[in-house]
Design a protein around this motif. Structure first.
Motif, short mmCIF file in Angstrom:
data_model
loop_
_atom_site.label_atom_id
_atom_site.label_comp_id
_atom_site.label_asym_id
_atom_site.label_seq_id
_atom_site.Cartn_x
_atom_site.Cartn_y
_atom_site.Cartn_z
N TYR A 65 -3.79 4.78 -18.49
CA TYR A 65 -4.28 4.05 -17.31
C TYR A 65 -5.53 4.69 -16.74
CZ TYR A 65 -4.72 2.81 -12.40
OH TYR A 65 -5.23 2.42 -11.18
N HIS A 66 -5.50 6.00 -16.55
CA HIS A 66 -6.65 6.70 -15.96
C HIS A 66 -7.88 6.63 -16.87
CE1 HIS A 66 -3.76 9.16 -13.26
NE2 HIS A 66 -4.27 8.15 -12.60
N ARG A 67 -7.66 6.72 -18.17
CA ARG A 67 -8.78 6.61 -19.11
C ARG A 67 -9.42 5.22 -19.05
NH1 ARG A 67 -6.20 7.73 -23.60
NH2 ARG A 67 -6.61 9.96 -23.51
N MET A 68 -8.57 4.20 -18.99
CA MET A 68 -9.09 2.84 -18.92
C MET A 68 -9.80 2.58 -17.60
SD MET A 68 -9.49 -0.21 -20.17
CE MET A 68 -8.34 -0.39 -21.54
N LEU A 69 -9.26 3.08 -16.50
CA LEU A 69 -9.87 2.86 -15.19
C LEU A 69 -11.27 3.48 -15.14
CD1 LEU A 69 -9.73 1.88 -12.27
CD2 LEU A 69 -8.59 4.04 -11.67
N ALA A 86 0.85 -1.19 0.00
CA ALA A 86 0.00 0.00 0.00
C ALA A 86 0.89 1.24 0.00
CB ALA A 86 -0.92 -0.01 1.21
N ARG A 87 1.35 1.61 -1.19
CA ARG A 87 2.22 2.78 -1.32
C ARG A 87 1.61 3.87 -2.21
NH1 ARG A 87 5.79 -1.52 -0.84
NH2 ARG A 87 5.55 -2.06 -3.06
N GLY A 88 0.33 3.77 -2.44
CA GLY A 88 -0.33 4.74 -3.29
C GLY A 88 -0.21 4.37 -4.76
N CYS A 89 -0.83 5.17 -5.60
CA CYS A 89 -0.86 4.90 -7.03
C CYS A 89 0.46 5.28 -7.69
CB CYS A 89 -2.01 5.68 -7.66
SG CYS A 89 -2.11 5.50 -9.46
N LEU A 90 1.13 4.32 -8.30
CA LEU A 90 2.41 4.58 -8.96
C LEU A 90 2.23 5.53 -10.14
CD1 LEU A 90 5.44 4.04 -9.20
CD2 LEU A 90 4.91 2.01 -10.58
N PHE A 91 1.08 5.50 -10.78
CA PHE A 91 0.82 6.38 -11.92
C PHE A 91 0.75 7.84 -11.47
CE2 PHE A 91 -0.58 2.20 -13.11
CZ PHE A 91 -0.16 2.08 -14.43
N PHE A 92 0.05 8.09 -10.37
CA PHE A 92 -0.03 9.44 -9.81
C PHE A 92 1.38 9.92 -9.42
CE2 PHE A 92 -4.69 9.12 -8.63
CZ PHE A 92 -5.07 10.19 -9.44
N ARG A 93 2.11 9.05 -8.76
CA ARG A 93 3.43 9.45 -8.27
C ARG A 93 4.41 9.73 -9.40
NH1 ARG A 93 5.58 5.14 -5.04
NH2 ARG A 93 3.88 3.76 -5.64
N ALA A 94 4.34 8.90 -10.46
CA ALA A 94 5.23 9.11 -11.61
C ALA A 94 4.92 10.44 -12.29
CB ALA A 94 5.08 7.96 -12.60
N LEU A 95 3.63 10.76 -12.41
CA LEU A 95 3.25 12.02 -13.04
C LEU A 95 3.67 13.21 -12.18
CD1 LEU A 95 1.72 13.08 -15.55
CD2 LEU A 95 -0.32 13.21 -14.10
N ALA A 96 3.53 13.07 -10.85
CA ALA A 96 3.90 14.15 -9.94
C ALA A 96 5.41 14.39 -9.97
CB ALA A 96 3.45 13.83 -8.53
#
Length: 241
Positions: free
Chosen positions: A178-182, A152-162
């Motif tokens: 990823y976000h579009r598919m989700l 449980a380290r949070g969303c890797l996609f959010f973190r990579a973008l940040a």
């Protein structure tokens, strides 16, 4: 029996080819190793017929090796990026963690930006394969299982973008995909459970899902169950009575 003839020297006896029986003239097995069989242990030799080493055998071996290297490299990179972040992970550390040579690493991925994009693509595929979008209940249960297994380290996609500020095109494109598919998968879930397309309800369930992913980093996976209960109430309210 072959006829013996007197040779030119005393006591010498000669055997001529015409005097040897057909059975005696049969060739014996060559004791030397067959080069085709040595190169290709799977080859078979029947009489004079040999299946030599095929080009497809070489290609298959090459592609298998390349796939193994990719798997080894992506696994090590995802582990480091997810645990320590994109900016804090240097190429030297990636090389050491993957247990591959620096030449092999750069040959397969080119640079760290490209590697992160490939990690996100592979993670997205694995995530959607393991997430059950049949219902709200199964959706959040899948998130709980994912967090328990992957951490449980949070969303890797959010973190990579940040971390990259959206300035690296390859990474930004993977995050967007990823976000579009989700959202699309959650929209389908909402339509199935309520019998209607509801963008507001879709965004509410999406917010609960993403919020639970973030909150689990400090509240643990139990917070995912709380989000699931809230999502089920929203679905029930939106379903036809």
């Amino acid at each position: 029996m072959a006829a013996e003839r007197q040779g030119p020297h005393r006591g010498a006896r000669l055997l001529f080819a015409t005097d040897i029986s057909p059975a005696a003239r049969r060739p014996t097995a060559d004791p030397r190793p067959d080069p085709d069989l040595a190169l290709n242990p799977n080859a078979t030799k029947q009489g004079a017929s040999i299946r030599p080493l095929q080009l497809t055998d070489v290609k298959r071996s090459f592609y298998t090796s390349a796939m193994d290297i990719d798997k080894q490299l992506l696994s090590a990179a995802e582990r480091l990026f997810d645990r320590d972040g994109f900016n804090a992970t240097g190429m030297g550390r990636l090389v050491r963690e993957s247990k591959l040579s620096s030449r092999t690493v750069y040959k397969h991925i080119g640079n760290k930006n490209a590697l992160m994009a490939r990690v996100l693509a592979a993670r997205q595929q694995r995530f959607f394969e393991q997430t059950d979008f049949t219902s709200t209940t199964t959706l959040f249960a899948s998130l709980r299982n994912w967090s328990a297994t992957e951490g449980a380290r949070g969303c890797l996609f959010f973190r990579a973008l940040a971390e990259t500020g959206g300035d690296i095109r390859d990474i930004a494109d993977e995050v967007t995909a990823y976000h579009r598919m989700l959202r699309a998968r959650i929209a389908d879930l909402v339509a199935r459970e309520t019998g209607t397309v509801d963008d507001d309800l879709t965004d509410q369930i999406l917010a609960l899902f993403e919020g639970a992913t973030a909150a689990a980093t400090y509240r643990g996976t139990a917070v995912i169950d709380a989000a699931s209960a809230c999502a089920q109430q929203l679905i029930a309210a939106g379903a036809p009575q």
